[in-house]
Design an enzyme around this catalytic site. Sequence first.
Site, PDB file in Angstrom:
ATOM      1  N   GLU A 138       8.828  -1.994  -6.360  1.00  0.00           N
ATOM      2  CA  GLU A 138       9.003  -0.620  -5.865  1.00  0.00           C
ATOM      3  C   GLU A 138      10.450  -0.120  -5.901  1.00  0.00           C
ATOM      4  O   GLU A 138      10.965   0.398  -4.916  1.00  0.00           O
ATOM      5  CB  GLU A 138       8.421  -0.515  -4.444  1.00  0.00           C
ATOM      6  CG  GLU A 138       6.940  -0.875  -4.400  1.00  0.00           C
ATOM      7  CD  GLU A 138       6.382  -1.040  -2.985  1.00  0.00           C
ATOM      8  OE1 GLU A 138       7.079  -0.729  -2.008  1.00  0.00           O
ATOM      9  OE2 GLU A 138       5.218  -1.489  -2.865  1.00  0.00           O
ATOM     10  N   ASN A 179       6.852  -4.612 -10.439  1.00  0.00           N
ATOM     11  CA  ASN A 179       5.629  -4.215  -9.716  1.00  0.00           C
ATOM     12  C   ASN A 179       5.856  -2.904  -8.967  1.00  0.00           C
ATOM     13  O   ASN A 179       6.883  -2.738  -8.297  1.00  0.00           O
ATOM     14  CB  ASN A 179       5.298  -5.338  -8.717  1.00  0.00           C
ATOM     15  CG  ASN A 179       3.925  -5.215  -8.076  1.00  0.00           C
ATOM     16  OD1 ASN A 179       2.922  -5.054  -8.769  1.00  0.00           O
ATOM     17  ND2 ASN A 179       3.884  -5.288  -6.751  1.00  0.00           N
ATOM     18  N   HIS A 215      -3.395   0.657  -5.080  1.00  0.00           N
ATOM     19  CA  HIS A 215      -3.891   0.965  -3.735  1.00  0.00           C
ATOM     20  C   HIS A 215      -4.447   2.385  -3.818  1.00  0.00           C
ATOM     21  O   HIS A 215      -3.678   3.343  -3.894  1.00  0.00           O
ATOM     22  CB  HIS A 215      -2.749   0.930  -2.715  1.00  0.00           C
ATOM     23  CG  HIS A 215      -2.199  -0.439  -2.490  1.00  0.00           C
ATOM     24  ND1 HIS A 215      -2.916  -1.439  -1.862  1.00  0.00           N
ATOM     25  CD2 HIS A 215      -1.002  -0.996  -2.811  1.00  0.00           C
ATOM     26  CE1 HIS A 215      -2.184  -2.538  -1.808  1.00  0.00           C
ATOM     27  NE2 HIS A 215      -1.021  -2.298  -2.378  1.00  0.00           N
ATOM     28  N   GLU A 245      -2.631  -5.338  -6.687  1.00  0.00           N
ATOM     29  CA  GLU A 245      -2.876  -5.175  -5.246  1.00  0.00           C
ATOM     30  C   GLU A 245      -4.048  -4.238  -4.980  1.00  0.00           C
ATOM     31  O   GLU A 245      -4.012  -3.431  -4.050  1.00  0.00           O
ATOM     32  CB  GLU A 245      -1.620  -4.614  -4.555  1.00  0.00           C
ATOM     33  CG  GLU A 245      -0.350  -5.405  -4.828  1.00  0.00           C
ATOM     34  CD  GLU A 245       0.860  -4.925  -4.016  1.00  0.00           C
ATOM     35  OE1 GLU A 245       0.721  -4.123  -3.077  1.00  0.00           O
ATOM     36  OE2 GLU A 245       1.986  -5.373  -4.343  1.00  0.00           O
ATOM     37  N   ASP A 247      -7.003  -2.144  -3.724  1.00  0.00           N
ATOM     38  CA  ASP A 247      -7.987  -1.886  -2.671  1.00  0.00           C
ATOM     39  C   ASP A 247      -8.370  -0.415  -2.728  1.00  0.00           C
ATOM     40  O   ASP A 247      -7.676   0.395  -3.324  1.00  0.00           O
ATOM     41  CB  ASP A 247      -7.522  -2.353  -1.272  1.00  0.00           C
ATOM     42  CG  ASP A 247      -6.129  -1.916  -0.877  1.00  0.00           C
ATOM     43  OD1 ASP A 247      -5.626  -0.911  -1.421  1.00  0.00           O
ATOM     44  OD2 ASP A 247      -5.535  -2.579   0.010  1.00  0.00           O
TER      45      ASP A 247
HETATM   46  O1  9MR Z   1      -0.085  -6.133   3.142  1.00  0.00           O
HETATM   47  C1  9MR Z   1       1.279  -6.331   3.519  1.00  0.00           C
HETATM   48  C2  9MR Z   1       1.415  -6.207   5.023  1.00  0.00           C
HETATM   49  O2  9MR Z   1       0.718  -7.256   5.673  1.00  0.00           O
HETATM   50  C3  9MR Z   1       2.878  -6.232   5.407  1.00  0.00           C
HETATM   51  O3  9MR Z   1       3.011  -5.957   6.788  1.00  0.00           O
HETATM   52  C4  9MR Z   1       3.678  -5.233   4.574  1.00  0.00           C
HETATM   53  C5  9MR Z   1       5.162  -5.369   4.839  1.00  0.00           C
HETATM   54  O4  9MR Z   1       5.596  -6.621   4.420  1.00  0.00           O
HETATM   55  O5  9MR Z   1       3.460  -5.429   3.192  1.00  0.00           O
HETATM   56  C6  9MR Z   1       2.125  -5.309   2.800  1.00  0.00           C
HETATM   57  O6  9MR Z   1       2.027  -5.523   1.418  1.00  0.00           O
HETATM   58  C7  9MR Z   1       2.658  -4.551   0.574  1.00  0.00           C
HETATM   59  C8  9MR Z   1       3.168  -5.281  -0.644  1.00  0.00           C
HETATM   60  O7  9MR Z   1       4.004  -6.330  -0.273  1.00  0.00           O
HETATM   61  C9  9MR Z   1       3.883  -4.336  -1.600  1.00  0.00           C
HETATM   62  N1  9MR Z   1       3.036  -3.221  -1.954  1.00  0.00           N
HETATM   63  C10 9MR Z   1       2.439  -2.500  -0.836  1.00  0.00           C
HETATM   64  C11 9MR Z   1       1.687  -3.485   0.069  1.00  0.00           C
HETATM   65  C12 9MR Z   1       0.989  -2.739   1.199  1.00  0.00           C
HETATM   66  O8  9MR Z   1       1.944  -2.128   2.025  1.00  0.00           O
END
Ligand code: 9MR
Length: 327
Positions: A138, A179, A215, A245, A247
């Site tokens: 990101e 990513n 997402h 990722e 969903d």
């Molecule tokens: O699903 C993840 C959540 O449990 C954490 O609290 C959050 C912060 O670390 O990150 C979420 O995963 C993210 C991923 O690492 C990067 N892309 C977006 C995902 C959803 O926020």
Amino acid sequence: MLNRPGQTGETLRSFAQARGRYIGAAVAPGPLLGEPVYAETLAREFNMLTPENALKFGRTHPSRDRYTFQDADAIVAFAQANGMVVRGHTLVWHEVLPRWLTAGAFTRDELLPILHEHITTVVGRYRGQISAWDVVNEALGSDGAWRNTFWYKTIGPEYVDLAFRWAREADPQARLFYNDYGGEGMGRKSDAIYELVQGMRRRGVPIDGVGLQMHVRLDASPEPAEVAASLQRLAALGLAVHITEMDVRIQGPATEEKLTRQASIYRDMLRVCLAAENCGAFVFWGFTDRHSWIPRYFPGWGAALPFDEAYRPKPAYRALIEALKTP
Ligand code: 9MR
């Protein structure tokens, strides 16, 4: 009634394997070690795992001179014991950074060796055990411009190229990915991701692929034809794509009608991936509605994954199986 998966040996994993693709899920160490059905379902249905949080900077490197790998080790050991591969997520991101780092007032000259050491240590530890890394996550905003992050502010845009070079040195076998989210179809974000990785290829930066997070929402998901076009133009750069990722979040009660529409979105996206030679992996952000980031981040939304809260397969699961079975 829903079929119980597994009885027939017809699983996501077996069909994906037959087609030479990876099908995966993001995992958390708590349920992995604490809920037998969580681990059983993972081992049966998937051949790739992504630690959801365990490899993030703040988790692996909580103080300047200390690294912690307990959670990540548990996930990697589980994957190995079950013949699965691991995606490493993620080395350079603007979230989950430890305070020692963000409050350290480091100059560029101080931060570069810190990042180099971090990447060398984490990638080096799992050398030969993590097959793909989300090296940078990101770096671009929703509008496609550089995100003004901790890394960007201090190092400048070169942090991206440097991270990839250091990751390659630490494990020459691992496939290295950029990513991001919101760039699955066509449009500004997708163009910005394309231009970023195109520039990296031109500069000889060691990048192997792009992770498209996916997402999406029941009422807003990318057009399959646009995703196909996006995979195609990345392929033309010589890059692989992983759906990293996925969903599909649902607002309000998950009625049969909504679950059916959700199933079509999953089916369509998997089909697009299967139709593209460069789309080697399709990973969900979790797999059971019992453990998902969605309800915490989007109150009123949920039911985003292919298994329900009791680990029963949802219509999405059957649609995914169908997509995998269809040549
Ligand atoms: O699903 C993840 C959540 O449990 C954490 O609290 C959050 C912060 O670390 O990150 C979420 O995963 C993210 C991923 O690492 C990067 N892309 C977006 C995902 C959803 O926020």
